[in-house]
Design an enzyme around this catalytic site. Structure first.
Site, PDB file in Angstrom:
ATOM      1  N   ARG A 144      -5.902  -2.716 -11.767  1.00 51.73           N
ATOM      2  CA  ARG A 144      -6.405  -3.134 -10.454  1.00 51.73           C
ATOM      3  C   ARG A 144      -7.922  -3.055 -10.382  1.00 51.73           C
ATOM      4  NH1 ARG A 144      -1.574  -2.448  -6.568  1.00 51.73           N
ATOM      5  NH2 ARG A 144      -2.935  -2.838  -4.828  1.00 51.73           N
ATOM      6  N   TYR A 147     -10.476  -5.867  -9.378  1.00 47.81           N
ATOM      7  CA  TYR A 147     -10.603  -6.132  -7.942  1.00 47.81           C
ATOM      8  C   TYR A 147     -11.318  -4.966  -7.251  1.00 47.81           C
ATOM      9  CZ  TYR A 147      -8.945  -7.360  -3.201  1.00 47.81           C
ATOM     10  OH  TYR A 147      -8.852  -7.687  -1.867  1.00 47.81           O
ATOM     11  N   LYS A 151     -15.116  -5.152  -5.917  1.00 47.26           N
ATOM     12  CA  LYS A 151     -15.417  -5.039  -4.480  1.00 47.26           C
ATOM     13  C   LYS A 151     -16.348  -3.862  -4.203  1.00 47.26           C
ATOM     14  CE  LYS A 151     -12.799  -8.287  -2.491  1.00 47.26           C
ATOM     15  NZ  LYS A 151     -13.284  -9.287  -1.540  1.00 47.26           N
ATOM     16  N   VAL A 190       4.494  -9.049   2.225  1.00 47.53           N
ATOM     17  CA  VAL A 190       5.063  -9.637   3.442  1.00 47.53           C
ATOM     18  C   VAL A 190       5.596 -11.042   3.156  1.00 47.53           C
ATOM     19  CG1 VAL A 190       4.599 -10.395   5.803  1.00 47.53           C
ATOM     20  CG2 VAL A 190       3.619  -8.239   4.980  1.00 47.53           C
ATOM     21  N   GLY A 209      10.311   2.222  -2.857  1.00 54.77           N
ATOM     22  CA  GLY A 209      10.083   1.651  -1.528  1.00 54.77           C
ATOM     23  C   GLY A 209       9.559   2.672  -0.524  1.00 54.77           C
ATOM     24  N   GLN A 211       6.542   4.015  -0.776  1.00 56.09           N
ATOM     25  CA  GLN A 211       5.094   3.874  -0.617  1.00 56.09           C
ATOM     26  C   GLN A 211       4.817   3.224   0.741  1.00 56.09           C
ATOM     27  OE1 GLN A 211       7.072   2.089  -2.579  1.00 56.09           O
ATOM     28  NE2 GLN A 211       6.140   0.217  -3.365  1.00 56.09           N
ATOM     29  N   THR A 212       3.662   3.540   1.318  1.00 57.02           N
ATOM     30  CA  THR A 212       3.393   3.028   2.669  1.00 57.02           C
ATOM     31  C   THR A 212       2.218   2.045   2.678  1.00 57.02           C
ATOM     32  OG1 THR A 212       1.768   4.718   3.308  1.00 57.02           O
ATOM     33  CG2 THR A 212       4.105   5.260   3.631  1.00 57.02           C
ATOM     34  N   ARG A 213       2.245   1.173   3.678  1.00 56.42           N
ATOM     35  CA  ARG A 213       1.131   0.281   3.988  1.00 56.42           C
ATOM     36  C   ARG A 213       1.100   0.135   5.516  1.00 56.42           C
ATOM     37  NH1 ARG A 213       0.704   1.086  -0.708  1.00 56.42           N
ATOM     38  NH2 ARG A 213       0.175  -0.366  -2.397  1.00 56.42           N
ATOM     39  N   ARG A 279      -1.242   4.184   2.382  1.00 56.05           N
ATOM     40  CA  ARG A 279      -2.465   3.541   2.855  1.00 56.05           C
ATOM     41  C   ARG A 279      -2.379   3.348   4.362  1.00 56.05           C
ATOM     42  NH1 ARG A 279      -3.394  -1.835   0.255  1.00 56.05           N
ATOM     43  NH2 ARG A 279      -4.268  -0.736  -1.523  1.00 56.05           N
TER      44      ARG A 279
HETATM   45  P1  NAD Z   1      -6.649 -15.760  -0.406  1.00 53.52           P
HETATM   46  O1  NAD Z   1      -6.365 -15.636  -1.848  1.00 53.52           O
HETATM   47  O2  NAD Z   1      -5.701 -16.529   0.437  1.00 53.52           O
HETATM   48  O3  NAD Z   1      -8.098 -16.395  -0.176  1.00 53.52           O
HETATM   49  C1  NAD Z   1      -9.159 -16.277  -1.082  1.00 53.52           C
HETATM   50  C2  NAD Z   1      -9.878 -17.619  -1.137  1.00 53.52           C
HETATM   51  O4  NAD Z   1     -11.004 -17.514  -2.019  1.00 53.52           O
HETATM   52  C3  NAD Z   1      -8.992 -18.737  -1.691  1.00 53.52           C
HETATM   53  O5  NAD Z   1      -9.100 -19.867  -0.882  1.00 53.52           O
HETATM   54  C4  NAD Z   1      -9.547 -18.977  -3.092  1.00 53.52           C
HETATM   55  O6  NAD Z   1      -9.310 -20.277  -3.558  1.00 53.52           O
HETATM   56  C5  NAD Z   1     -11.010 -18.664  -2.870  1.00 53.52           C
HETATM   57  N1  NAD Z   1     -11.719 -18.301  -4.106  1.00 53.52           N
HETATM   58  C6  NAD Z   1     -11.330 -17.416  -5.072  1.00 53.52           C
HETATM   59  N2  NAD Z   1     -12.257 -17.352  -6.028  1.00 53.52           N
HETATM   60  C7  NAD Z   1     -13.278 -18.183  -5.656  1.00 53.52           C
HETATM   61  C8  NAD Z   1     -14.513 -18.551  -6.235  1.00 53.52           C
HETATM   62  N3  NAD Z   1     -14.916 -18.029  -7.415  1.00 53.52           N
HETATM   63  N4  NAD Z   1     -15.285 -19.444  -5.593  1.00 53.52           N
HETATM   64  C9  NAD Z   1     -14.897 -19.988  -4.415  1.00 53.52           C
HETATM   65  N5  NAD Z   1     -13.728 -19.678  -3.813  1.00 53.52           N
HETATM   66  C10 NAD Z   1     -12.931 -18.791  -4.436  1.00 53.52           C
HETATM   67  O7  NAD Z   1      -6.824 -14.281   0.139  1.00 53.52           O
HETATM   68  P2  NAD Z   1      -7.093 -13.746   1.624  1.00 53.52           P
HETATM   69  O8  NAD Z   1      -6.009 -12.809   1.964  1.00 53.52           O
HETATM   70  O9  NAD Z   1      -7.416 -14.844   2.551  1.00 53.52           O
HETATM   71  O10 NAD Z   1      -8.397 -12.859   1.359  1.00 53.52           O
HETATM   72  C11 NAD Z   1      -9.695 -13.288   1.754  1.00 53.52           C
HETATM   73  C12 NAD Z   1     -10.694 -12.164   1.489  1.00 53.52           C
HETATM   74  O11 NAD Z   1     -10.331 -11.007   2.224  1.00 53.52           O
HETATM   75  C13 NAD Z   1     -10.766 -11.742   0.018  1.00 53.52           C
HETATM   76  O12 NAD Z   1     -12.100 -11.482  -0.317  1.00 53.52           O
HETATM   77  C14 NAD Z   1      -9.951 -10.479  -0.028  1.00 53.52           C
HETATM   78  O13 NAD Z   1     -10.386  -9.615  -1.048  1.00 53.52           O
HETATM   79  C15 NAD Z   1     -10.210  -9.899   1.357  1.00 53.52           C
HETATM   80  N6  NAD Z   1      -9.111  -9.005   1.772  1.00 53.52           N
HETATM   81  C16 NAD Z   1      -7.923  -9.520   2.204  1.00 53.52           C
HETATM   82  C17 NAD Z   1      -6.894  -8.650   2.556  1.00 53.52           C
HETATM   83  C18 NAD Z   1      -5.559  -9.165   3.086  1.00 53.52           C
HETATM   84  O14 NAD Z   1      -4.669  -8.341   3.283  1.00 53.52           O
HETATM   85  N7  NAD Z   1      -5.367 -10.433   3.331  1.00 53.52           N
HETATM   86  C19 NAD Z   1      -7.079  -7.277   2.444  1.00 53.52           C
HETATM   87  C20 NAD Z   1      -8.287  -6.795   1.963  1.00 53.52           C
HETATM   88  C21 NAD Z   1      -9.310  -7.674   1.646  1.00 53.52           C
HETATM   89  N1  UDP Z   2       5.680  -4.756  -3.143  1.00 51.50           N
HETATM   90  C1  UDP Z   2       7.075  -4.821  -3.226  1.00 51.50           C
HETATM   91  N2  UDP Z   2       7.647  -6.034  -3.469  1.00 51.50           N
HETATM   92  C2  UDP Z   2       6.930  -7.176  -3.622  1.00 51.50           C
HETATM   93  C3  UDP Z   2       5.520  -7.118  -3.541  1.00 51.50           C
HETATM   94  C4  UDP Z   2       4.934  -5.887  -3.300  1.00 51.50           C
HETATM   95  O1  UDP Z   2       7.765  -3.810  -3.084  1.00 51.50           O
HETATM   96  O2  UDP Z   2       7.530  -8.237  -3.829  1.00 51.50           O
HETATM   97  C5  UDP Z   2       5.049  -3.475  -2.845  1.00 51.50           C
HETATM   98  C6  UDP Z   2       3.893  -3.114  -3.787  1.00 51.50           C
HETATM   99  O3  UDP Z   2       4.385  -2.373  -4.894  1.00 51.50           O
HETATM  100  C7  UDP Z   2       3.002  -2.289  -2.889  1.00 51.50           C
HETATM  101  C8  UDP Z   2       3.228  -2.863  -1.493  1.00 51.50           C
HETATM  102  O4  UDP Z   2       4.455  -3.576  -1.567  1.00 51.50           O
HETATM  103  O5  UDP Z   2       3.385  -0.927  -2.896  1.00 51.50           O
HETATM  104  C9  UDP Z   2       2.121  -3.800  -1.042  1.00 51.50           C
HETATM  105  O6  UDP Z   2       1.886  -4.711  -2.069  1.00 51.50           O
HETATM  106  P1  UDP Z   2       0.912  -5.964  -1.927  1.00 51.50           P
HETATM  107  O7  UDP Z   2       0.887  -6.644  -3.244  1.00 51.50           O
HETATM  108  O8  UDP Z   2       1.274  -6.749  -0.733  1.00 51.50           O
HETATM  109  O9  UDP Z   2      -0.532  -5.357  -1.607  1.00 51.50           O
HETATM  110  P2  UDP Z   2      -1.326  -4.041  -2.051  1.00 51.50           P
HETATM  111  O10 UDP Z   2      -1.428  -3.269  -0.792  1.00 51.50           O
HETATM  112  O11 UDP Z   2      -0.571  -3.279  -3.098  1.00 51.50           O
HETATM  113  O12 UDP Z   2      -2.608  -4.573  -2.540  1.00 51.50           O
END
Ligand code: NAD
Ligand code: UDP
Length: 315
Positions: A144, A147, A151, A190, A209, A211-213, A279
């Site tokens: 992981r 990422y 970040k 989800v 299952g 683990q929490t979110r 989390r």
């Molecule tokens: P997503 O994958 O749907 O969206 C990411 C977008 O970025 C996509 O449209 C993808 O094509 C684009 N992208 C990826 N690499 C790129 C690059 N090199 N140049 C241009 N575009 C690029 O994901 P999301 O859930 O919409 O997440 C958006 C942002 O929010 C991300 O930075 C992610 O890390 C952050 N984030 C999201 C969550 C969540 O739960 N959704 C949680 C934490 C952080």
């Molecule tokens: N998870 C799961 N089944 C799935 C996808 C995810 O049980 O099909 C679990 C995963 O192991 C994690 C949690 O759900 O503990 C959230 O996973 P997700 O990939 O959505 O995001 P994360 O918070 O881990 O980045």
């Protein structure tokens, strides 16, 4: 009257980005959506392209970009573990080179810039719930890390540009967010559970299952991002944005089965490496500085998301 601003949204064709573009257009901004369509799709923004105040540019943020804008929301980065682990080196490049390019752009045009950071900067947390002051427990060489560390480095760059270049920055640490326009193959929990339940397939529970979110509905999250951007320049963050109501993954699976009326069973799968055990955001800072807290309870948000996927799968 709201002054029309020129706003760049990188990753604008993704799940969160498309909702953000829509909200900014609704309030009267000019929106430039930049995306390389790695995980985002044109379908997510198809309803926006006819708007004369919306512009779409296919571009990869790891390369420099020369445009004139007032504000930048830097969301470009795959967010699902399956996708960000597909090409981990590219993921780190997207976070780090992407941040350098967008910060350079912000500096040149004197734009305000917001970084979509993540709860993953806390890694597998030993402090619960996680306040912004917690420095995290990240494995720097794990699967992981591309990422998480990408970040974390982006956050470092944001604060160094702020200190060194006097840039107006905002850093949002986003916790698990869900809603319509997640990709059916996104891989996050989800959308996986909903798609499996609607198809009558077993729901794949990773590990036991337990683990929490904590799951935030997309409208609440977008509201938080815009409030953070609009806050006074002293509010740099990092600010946690997420829903502080915590569920186990098993509870989420049970709720999805109940709300879809599915007859799907649960199936155990191995827990992925470095999967955080718990989390939950401490959102006291967001409440105090932004007057923000989520409004949409999980069941309500899930119903809207299920309706979206039901419609998509019927097509
Ligand atoms: P997503 O994958 O749907 O969206 C990411 C977008 O970025 C996509 O449209 C993808 O094509 C684009 N992208 C990826 N690499 C790129 C690059 N090199 N140049 C241009 N575009 C690029 O994901 P999301 O859930 O919409 O997440 C958006 C942002 O929010 C991300 O930075 C992610 O890390 C952050 N984030 C999201 C969550 C969540 O739960 N959704 C949680 C934490 C952080
Ligand atoms: N998870 C799961 N089944 C799935 C996808 C995810 O049980 O099909 C679990 C995963 O192991 C994690 C949690 O759900 O503990 C959230 O996973 P997700 O990939 O959505 O995001 P994360 O918070 O881990 O980045």
């Amino acid at each position: 009257m709201h002054l029309r601003k020129r706003v760049l949204v990188t990753g604008g064709a993704g799940f969160l980005g498309s909702h953000l573009c829509e909200r900014l257009l609704k309030r009267g901004d000019d929106v430039l959506c930049v995306d390389n369509f790695f995980t985002g799709t044109k379908d997510n923004i198809a309803h926006l392209v006819a708007d004369p105040h919306f512009e779409l540019l296919r571009h990869d943020v790891t390369f420099p970009l020369y445009v004139e804008v007032d504000e930048i929301y830097n969301l470009a980065c795959p967010a699902s573990p399956v996708h960000y682990q597909h090409d981990p080196i590219q993921t780190t490049k997207t976070s780090v080179h992407g941040a350098i390019n967008m910060l350079g752009l912000a500096k040149r045009v004197k734009a305000k810039i917001l970084q979509a950071s993540t709860s993953e900067v806390y890694g597998d947390p030993e402090v619960h719930p996680q306040p912004e002051s917690y420095r995290g427990n990240v494995n720097p060489i794990g699967t992981r890390a591309c990422y998480d560390e990408g970040k974390r480095c982006a956050e470092t760059l944001f604060f160094d540009y702020h200190r060194q270049g006097d840039l107006r920055v905002r850093v949002a640490r986003i916790f698990n967010t869900y809603g319509p326009r997640m990709h059916p193959n996104d891989g996050r929990v989800v959308s996986n559970f909903i798609v499996q339940a609607l198809r009558g397939e077993p729901l794949a529970l990773f590990g036991d299952g337990r683990q929490t979110r904590s799951f935030c509905y997309v409208d609440d999250l977008v509201d938080g991002l815009i409030r953070l951007m609009d806050a006074p320049d002293t509010v740099t963050g990092p600010v946690n944005l997420g829903n502080p109501v915590e569920f186990t993954i098993r509870q989420l699976a049970e709720t999805v089965v109940k709300l879809t009326g599915s007859s799907s069973r649960f199936e155990s799968r191995p827990l992925p490496a470095d999967d955080p055990m718990q989390r939950c955001p401490d959102i006291a800072l967001a409440e105090k500085t932004l007057g923000w807290k989520p409004k949409v309870p999980l069941e309500d948000g899930l119903k809207l998301t299920i309706a979206y996927f039901r419609d998509m799968l019927a097509r």
